[in-house]
Design a protein around this motif. Structure first.
Motif, PDB file in Angstrom:
ATOM      1  N   PRO A  82       0.840  -1.206   0.000  1.00 18.76           N
ATOM      2  CA  PRO A  82       0.000   0.000   0.000  1.00 18.76           C
ATOM      3  C   PRO A  82       0.876   1.257   0.000  1.00 18.76           C
ATOM      4  CG  PRO A  82       0.078  -0.966   2.192  1.00 18.76           C
ATOM      5  CD  PRO A  82       0.761  -1.935   1.268  1.00 18.76           C
ATOM      6  N   ASP A 111       1.459   3.948   1.652  1.00 17.36           N
ATOM      7  CA  ASP A 111       1.149   4.589   2.926  1.00 17.36           C
ATOM      8  C   ASP A 111       2.300   5.437   3.452  1.00 17.36           C
ATOM      9  OD1 ASP A 111       2.887   2.566   3.522  1.00 17.36           O
ATOM     10  OD2 ASP A 111       1.528   1.476   4.851  1.00 17.36           O
ATOM     11  N   ARG A 112       3.315   5.656   2.610  1.00 15.69           N
ATOM     12  CA  ARG A 112       4.420   6.522   3.017  1.00 15.69           C
ATOM     13  C   ARG A 112       4.921   7.332   1.826  1.00 15.69           C
ATOM     14  NH1 ARG A 112       9.158   2.755   2.133  1.00 15.69           N
ATOM     15  NH2 ARG A 112       8.169   0.798   1.487  1.00 15.69           N
ATOM     16  N   ARG A 146      -4.502   5.731  -0.761  1.00 11.47           N
ATOM     17  CA  ARG A 146      -3.775   4.591  -0.185  1.00 11.47           C
ATOM     18  C   ARG A 146      -3.938   3.344  -1.056  1.00 11.47           C
ATOM     19  NH1 ARG A 146      -3.960   0.370   3.634  1.00 11.47           N
ATOM     20  NH2 ARG A 146      -2.098   0.219   4.923  1.00 11.47           N
ATOM     21  N   PRO A 206       4.722   9.653   6.886  1.00 11.94           N
ATOM     22  CA  PRO A 206       3.456   8.918   6.777  1.00 11.94           C
ATOM     23  C   PRO A 206       2.480   9.609   5.838  1.00 11.94           C
ATOM     24  CG  PRO A 206       3.592  10.085   8.875  1.00 11.94           C
ATOM     25  CD  PRO A 206       4.938  10.202   8.228  1.00 11.94           C
ATOM     26  N   ARG A 207       1.735   8.814   5.109  1.00  5.75           N
ATOM     27  CA  ARG A 207       0.781   9.344   4.137  1.00  5.75           C
ATOM     28  C   ARG A 207      -0.204  10.321   4.778  1.00  5.75           C
ATOM     29  NH1 ARG A 207      -4.223   7.612   3.628  1.00  5.75           N
ATOM     30  NH2 ARG A 207      -5.447   8.249   1.796  1.00  5.75           N
ATOM     31  N   ALA A 208      -0.776   9.954   5.929  1.00  7.96           N
ATOM     32  CA  ALA A 208      -1.768  10.808   6.574  1.00  7.96           C
ATOM     33  C   ALA A 208      -1.196  12.185   6.889  1.00  7.96           C
ATOM     34  CB  ALA A 208      -2.290  10.141   7.853  1.00  7.96           C
TER      35      ALA A 208
END
Length: 541
Positions: free
Chosen positions: A45, A47-48, A87, A106-108
């Motif tokens: 995924p 996600d980074r 994501r 981090p993606r978020a």
């Protein structure tokens, strides 16, 4: 014609601003990758966020383990493409070509930065979109589609990928080039879908591929969304953009591909802002990217089967596999679908010479054959014009004696003037010929009949609304279109007979069946939904 992103080859490379790099470093950490180590593999995924400080990251061919592209990512460059916003799954194997030092965030956290710093958001999305375009055009991805012209299931997967602008590579089993022979050797010269480095997908379906790519998101049934938008056509995508921008926690559920019926249009020339035209898929794909930027999530291919209302006024939607999710408000944007013809052997030949969309994927089946398009609306006319570039000749079959009442004037004039297209008025198809693939059809005009030898028939007639899943909670007219506004006893043009359920676009009774109208309605309705959510929030507190 407008495309889905800038050309990566001609884009001017602009490094991130120093203050943007500092902001990313503040939420991330430094990491070292020795030469030859995998930075991100196929199937992981996204996600980074990976920003290169020193060294180089290269794209690797998963079949040969050799470098796939001549250029890599060096200092001041970053990894990722549009799937990062949702994501999604990484499509390419990324490896450190030399000892490499990066910042990983981090993606978020990066998404939160993008929401606060529009200049950073613009920069990242421009690069992400250009990379997606390049990957899609080159087919540099983990998904390999083999023999779509021979297997309806494989073709359905290819159609899903193409309409959602997901990178994939298609192979003709009859091709003799080295790359095709290498891939086909894995599947033994049989139609198949490969994932990753040669993983064969048994009984391929769009849903299975979506699960692998992270598009069929893991939905938490215990939470209640502010808004669920059912349908990812122009109206639904427009609502998704505005809902996200207003801070409404929204989820879009689409059963086929983002774009809906408009996504089957190869060229829209009368939509404001695109003087050279744009395909329906590219138009709605741009909207999807905007919506994801604002935090709206998309789930596909998932179908809503039923709807119920809880005691607290929220609605629960039952999906095709029994999953359930709930929302305080529901927007019906399911549009319409082309009707089927009552012809013997129709279902058996769907995907084997009979199609309901006319995009680049279907057009390749028209080479060296005559193509037949049934329908008198704009979609049928646009399909005939587009297919005439590939087919030996195009026949447009129209039941009435004129196109004036159902088609835009500019399009009608082009069709009538094009020597590659023959319009058959007062005509209908009465029979299909062929067992495993369409070989011809019988055309009746008045009292006379003739056979047209063709391997490509496109059916674009009528429109049936997708409203059965409403379970009677919102009233519809005799044809199944949702009643809104005055017809539903409401002052709001888009409110239905059920509080908290709104409807926009083609599915709404009395609506204008045009892309621009659908986009407008999807944009406007969000202010009414926001007010409804505010009113009920205060009432419930």
């Amino acid at each position: 014609m407008e495309a889905l992103g800038q050309d990566l080859e001609t884009m001017r490379r602009v490094p991130l601003a120093p203050e943007h790099v500092d902001a990313i470093c503040a939420i991330g950490g430094e990491k070292f990758y020795p030469a030859g180590s995998i930075v991100m593999d196929i199937g992981e995924p996204m996600d980074r966020f990976v920003y290169v400080l020193e060294g180089e990251i290269e794209v690797v061919n998963p079949y040969t383990d050799e470098r796939l592209l001549p250029s890599g990512l060096g200092p001041t460059q970053f990894m990722g493409e549009i799937a990062f916003l949702n994501r999604g799954t990484n499509y390419l194997r990324m490896r450190a070509a030399v000892d490499t030092r990066v910042i990983e965030a981090p993606r978020a956290g990066v998404l939160e930065l993008m929401s606060r710093v529009p200049e950073l958001s613009d920069h990242l999305i421009t690069v992400f979109a250009a990379r997606r375009r390049k990957q899609f055009e080159l087919g540099n991805a983990a998904v390999k589609v083999i023999g779509a012209d021979r297997d309806a299931k494989v073709q359905a997967v290819e159609r899903f990928l193409s309409r959602n602008r997901i990178p994939f590579k298609s192979y003709d089993l009859d091709a003799t080039d080295a790359q095709t022979l290498e891939v086909c050797s894995v599947v033994g010269k049989a139609p198949a879908v490969l994932l990753g480095a040669g993983q064969r997908l048994e009984d391929p379906t769009p849903r299975k591929v979506a699960q692998y790519l992270g598009l069929d998101l893991d939905i938490c049934a215990q939470r209640t969304y502010d808004l669920v938008i059912v349908g990812g056509g122009p109206a639904g995508v427009a609502a998704a953009v505005y809902a996200g921008s207003e801070g409404i926690e929204a989820l879009v559920i689409e059963d086929t591909a983002v774009g809906g019926q408009a996504g089957t249009s190869s060229r829209i020339e009368n939509y404001m802002g695109f003087p050279t035209g744009i395909s329906g898929t590219d138009l709605t794909w741009r909207g999807q990217v905007q919506a994801m930027k604002f935090g709206t999530r998309f789930v596909m291919p998932r179908r809503v089967d039923a709807l119920s209302r809880r005691e607290d006024g929220a609605y629960c939607l039952t999906l095709d596999d029994g999953d359930e999710l709930c929302a305080r408000a529901v927007l019906v944007a399911t549009g319409v679908q082309y009707r089927r013809l009552p012809l013997e052997n129709l279902e058996e030949l769907e995907g084997a010479g009979i199609f309901y969309s006319a995009t680049e994927m279907e057009a390749r089946f028209c080479a060296r054959t005559e193509a037949v398009v049934i329908g008198g609306g704009n979609s049928a006319g646009q399909a005939a014009m587009y297919l005439s570039r590939a087919a030996a000749h195009v026949h447009l079959v129209v039941r009435s004696g004129s196109l004036a009442a159902s088609m835009s004037s500019y399009l009608m004039q082009r069709l009538e003037a094009d020597p590659r297209i023959t319009i058959h008025y007062h005509s209908e198809v009465t029979a299909l010929h062929g067992k495993t693939w369409l070989e011809g059809l019988t055309l009746r005009t008045g009292t006379s009949e003739r056979r047209i030898d063709t391997r490509a028939l496109f059916i674009m007639i009528g429109a049936a609304p997708n409203t059965g899943w409403l379970s009677g909670l919102a009233e519809t007219d005799a044809k199944g279109f949702v009643l809104t506004g005055a017809a539903a006893g409401q002052a709001d043009d888009y409110a239905t007979t059920a509080p908290g359920i709104f409807a926009v676009g083609d599915v709404r009774s009395g609506s204008v069946k045009r892309v621009a109208s659908a986009v407008g309605e999807g944009s406007v309705v969000v202010s009414r939904i926001w007010q409804y959510l505010e009113d009920t929030r205060h009432r419930d507190s």
